[in-house]
Design a protein around this motif. Structure first.
Motif, PDB file in Angstrom:
ATOM      1  N   UNK A 145     -10.809  -5.870  21.571  1.00 51.54           N
ATOM      2  CA  UNK A 145     -10.407  -4.520  21.257  1.00 51.54           C
ATOM      3  C   UNK A 145     -11.608  -3.586  20.826  1.00 51.54           C
ATOM      4  N   UNK A 146     -11.454  -2.523  21.518  1.00 47.75           N
ATOM      5  CA  UNK A 146     -12.360  -1.477  21.179  1.00 47.75           C
ATOM      6  C   UNK A 146     -12.259  -0.803  19.721  1.00 47.75           C
ATOM      7  N   UNK A 147     -11.178  -0.753  19.429  1.00 50.49           N
ATOM      8  CA  UNK A 147     -10.586  -0.056  18.015  1.00 50.49           C
ATOM      9  C   UNK A 147      -9.890  -1.121  17.256  1.00 50.49           C
ATOM     10  N   UNK A 148     -10.097  -1.011  15.940  1.00 49.49           N
ATOM     11  CA  UNK A 148      -9.430  -2.038  14.818  1.00 49.49           C
ATOM     12  C   UNK A 148      -8.476  -1.130  14.387  1.00 49.49           C
ATOM     13  N   UNK A 149      -7.355  -1.942  13.606  1.00 49.24           N
ATOM     14  CA  UNK A 149      -6.233  -1.108  12.926  1.00 49.24           C
ATOM     15  C   UNK A 149      -6.853  -1.196  11.584  1.00 49.24           C
ATOM     16  N   UNK A 150      -6.521   0.110  10.783  1.00 48.43           N
ATOM     17  CA  UNK A 150      -7.006   0.244   9.475  1.00 48.43           C
ATOM     18  C   UNK A 150      -5.933   0.383   8.621  1.00 48.43           C
ATOM     19  N   UNK A 151      -5.686  -0.587   7.535  1.00 49.07           N
ATOM     20  CA  UNK A 151      -4.505  -0.703   6.710  1.00 49.07           C
ATOM     21  C   UNK A 151      -5.084  -0.548   5.545  1.00 49.07           C
ATOM     22  N   UNK A 152      -4.156   0.019   4.459  1.00 49.60           N
ATOM     23  CA  UNK A 152      -4.673   0.171   3.109  1.00 49.60           C
ATOM     24  C   UNK A 152      -3.264  -0.158   2.226  1.00 49.60           C
ATOM     25  N   UNK A 153      -3.791  -1.000   1.116  1.00 45.05           N
ATOM     26  CA  UNK A 153      -2.732  -1.319   0.012  1.00 45.05           C
ATOM     27  C   UNK A 153      -3.251  -0.326  -0.903  1.00 45.05           C
ATOM     28  N   UNK A 154      -2.513   0.660  -1.587  1.00 38.02           N
ATOM     29  CA  UNK A 154      -3.005   1.415  -2.487  1.00 38.02           C
ATOM     30  C   UNK A 154      -2.413   0.687  -3.937  1.00 38.02           C
ATOM     31  N   UNK A 155      -3.329   0.836  -5.034  1.00 34.15           N
ATOM     32  CA  UNK A 155      -2.995   0.321  -6.315  1.00 34.15           C
ATOM     33  C   UNK A 155      -3.455   1.401  -7.516  1.00 34.15           C
ATOM     34  N   UNK A 156      -2.916   1.128  -8.530  1.00 32.16           N
ATOM     35  CA  UNK A 156      -3.347   1.708  -9.849  1.00 32.16           C
ATOM     36  C   UNK A 156      -3.841   0.817 -10.575  1.00 32.16           C
ATOM     37  N   UNK A 157      -5.176   0.724 -11.246  1.00 33.76           N
ATOM     38  CA  UNK A 157      -5.548   0.171 -12.260  1.00 33.76           C
ATOM     39  C   UNK A 157      -5.390   0.508 -13.555  1.00 33.76           C
ATOM     40  N   UNK A 158      -5.171  -0.464 -14.692  1.00 43.43           N
ATOM     41  CA  UNK A 158      -4.687   0.196 -15.889  1.00 43.43           C
ATOM     42  C   UNK A 158      -4.960  -1.310 -16.631  1.00 43.43           C
ATOM     43  N   UNK A 159      -3.668  -1.528 -17.711  1.00 39.00           N
ATOM     44  CA  UNK A 159      -3.535  -2.641 -18.432  1.00 39.00           C
ATOM     45  C   UNK A 159      -3.364  -3.478 -17.441  1.00 39.00           C
ATOM     46  N   UNK A 160      -2.818  -3.322 -16.470  1.00 37.14           N
ATOM     47  CA  UNK A 160      -2.240  -4.172 -15.330  1.00 37.14           C
ATOM     48  C   UNK A 160      -2.473  -3.692 -13.979  1.00 37.14           C
ATOM     49  N   UNK A 161      -2.690  -4.348 -13.040  1.00 37.00           N
ATOM     50  CA  UNK A 161      -2.640  -3.517 -11.856  1.00 37.00           C
ATOM     51  C   UNK A 161      -1.254  -3.432 -11.191  1.00 37.00           C
ATOM     52  N   UNK A 162      -1.026  -2.289 -10.617  1.00 38.03           N
ATOM     53  CA  UNK A 162       0.484  -1.947  -9.894  1.00 38.03           C
ATOM     54  C   UNK A 162      -0.021  -1.585  -8.558  1.00 38.03           C
ATOM     55  N   UNK A 163       0.605  -2.472  -7.448  1.00 38.27           N
ATOM     56  CA  UNK A 163       0.305  -2.389  -6.246  1.00 38.27           C
ATOM     57  C   UNK A 163       1.523  -1.663  -5.470  1.00 38.27           C
ATOM     58  N   UNK A 164       1.248  -0.718  -4.287  1.00 37.70           N
ATOM     59  CA  UNK A 164       2.292  -0.235  -3.548  1.00 37.70           C
ATOM     60  C   UNK A 164       2.929  -1.578  -2.828  1.00 37.70           C
ATOM     61  N   UNK A 165       4.336  -1.256  -2.501  1.00 34.16           N
ATOM     62  CA  UNK A 165       5.398  -2.157  -2.146  1.00 34.16           C
ATOM     63  C   UNK A 165       4.690  -2.847  -0.731  1.00 34.16           C
ATOM     64  N   UNK A 166       4.206  -1.881   0.074  1.00 34.84           N
ATOM     65  CA  UNK A 166       3.548  -2.290   1.304  1.00 34.84           C
ATOM     66  C   UNK A 166       2.489  -1.739   1.763  1.00 34.84           C
ATOM     67  N   UNK A 167       1.533  -2.146   2.688  1.00 36.02           N
ATOM     68  CA  UNK A 167       0.281  -1.606   3.191  1.00 36.02           C
ATOM     69  C   UNK A 167       0.595  -0.283   3.983  1.00 36.02           C
ATOM     70  N   UNK A 168      -0.194   0.478   4.286  1.00 34.54           N
ATOM     71  CA  UNK A 168       0.052   1.814   5.048  1.00 34.54           C
ATOM     72  C   UNK A 168      -0.966   1.414   6.257  1.00 34.54           C
ATOM     73  N   UNK A 169      -0.629   1.905   7.562  1.00 31.29           N
ATOM     74  CA  UNK A 169      -1.511   2.010   8.364  1.00 31.29           C
ATOM     75  C   UNK A 169      -2.163   3.375   8.463  1.00 31.29           C
ATOM     76  N   UNK A 170      -3.569   3.461   8.472  1.00 27.03           N
ATOM     77  CA  UNK A 170      -4.125   4.710   8.466  1.00 27.03           C
ATOM     78  C   UNK A 170      -4.752   5.161   9.566  1.00 27.03           C
ATOM     79  N   UNK A 171      -4.490   4.122  10.681  1.00 28.25           N
ATOM     80  CA  UNK A 171      -4.912   4.718  12.016  1.00 28.25           C
ATOM     81  C   UNK A 171      -5.853   3.572  12.431  1.00 28.25           C
ATOM     82  N   UNK A 172      -6.912   4.093  13.340  1.00 29.81           N
ATOM     83  CA  UNK A 172      -7.944   3.143  13.885  1.00 29.81           C
ATOM     84  C   UNK A 172      -9.333   3.467  13.592  1.00 29.81           C
TER      85      UNK A 172
END
Length: 142
Positions: free
Chosen positions: A105-132
């Motif tokens: 593959x010349x290009x790779x998929x770039x995925x992110x899983x957003x989160x918030x840090x605090x007293x505990x970590x809170x993650x998005x329900x699913x990852x987001x494809x940001x492109x290549x």
């Protein structure tokens, strides 16, 4: 986390999906358990998966570590994960970032899983494809 193996007999595309799912699960676990994450790569091979951490003083050191690993091991596919930041509708936030590609593959998929840090970590329900982005395999072929 040390170099480990996860046995499987999945086909390359399915193996890459499994690697990405495992990468996000492992990264979430590291952040929750340790409060930090060492960048790591999950390599897909015909006999299973290998997980390797990358240590370095700079992003360039980490990049070289991943590239050298891919040159040495020649996996069928890889999922490279690190901690970073992204801008989403809710603003600037922490994110687990995963770059994933199959050999050739010349290009790779770039995925992110957003989160918030605090007293505990809170993650998005699913990852987001940001492109290549340019695949690290493209640099290995040079």
């Amino acid at each position: 986390m040390y170099a480990t193996s996860i046995a499987t007999h999945a086909m390359p595309a399915e193996a890459l999906r499994v690697a990405v799912d495992h990468a996000f699960a492992e990264a979430r676990s590291c952040l929750i358990g340790c409060g930090s994450l060492a960048p790591f790569t999950i390599m897909c091979a015909s006999d299973g998966y290998d997980i390797v951490e990358h240590h370095g003083r700079s992003a360039r050191d980490i990049y070289r570590s991943v590239r050298d690993l891919l040159v040495r091991e020649k996996p069928e596919a890889y999922a490279f994960v690190y901690d970073g930041f992204v801008d989403v509708d809710a603003g600037h936030t922490g994110a687990l970032i995963c770059e994933a590609a199959c050999r050739g593959d010349a290009m790779a998929r770039l995925m992110v899983l957003p989160y918030r840090a605090g007293a505990a970590y809170s993650f998005a329900e699913s990852s987001i494809c940001m492109g290549a982005v340019r695949s690290l395999f493209a640099d290995v072929a040079r």
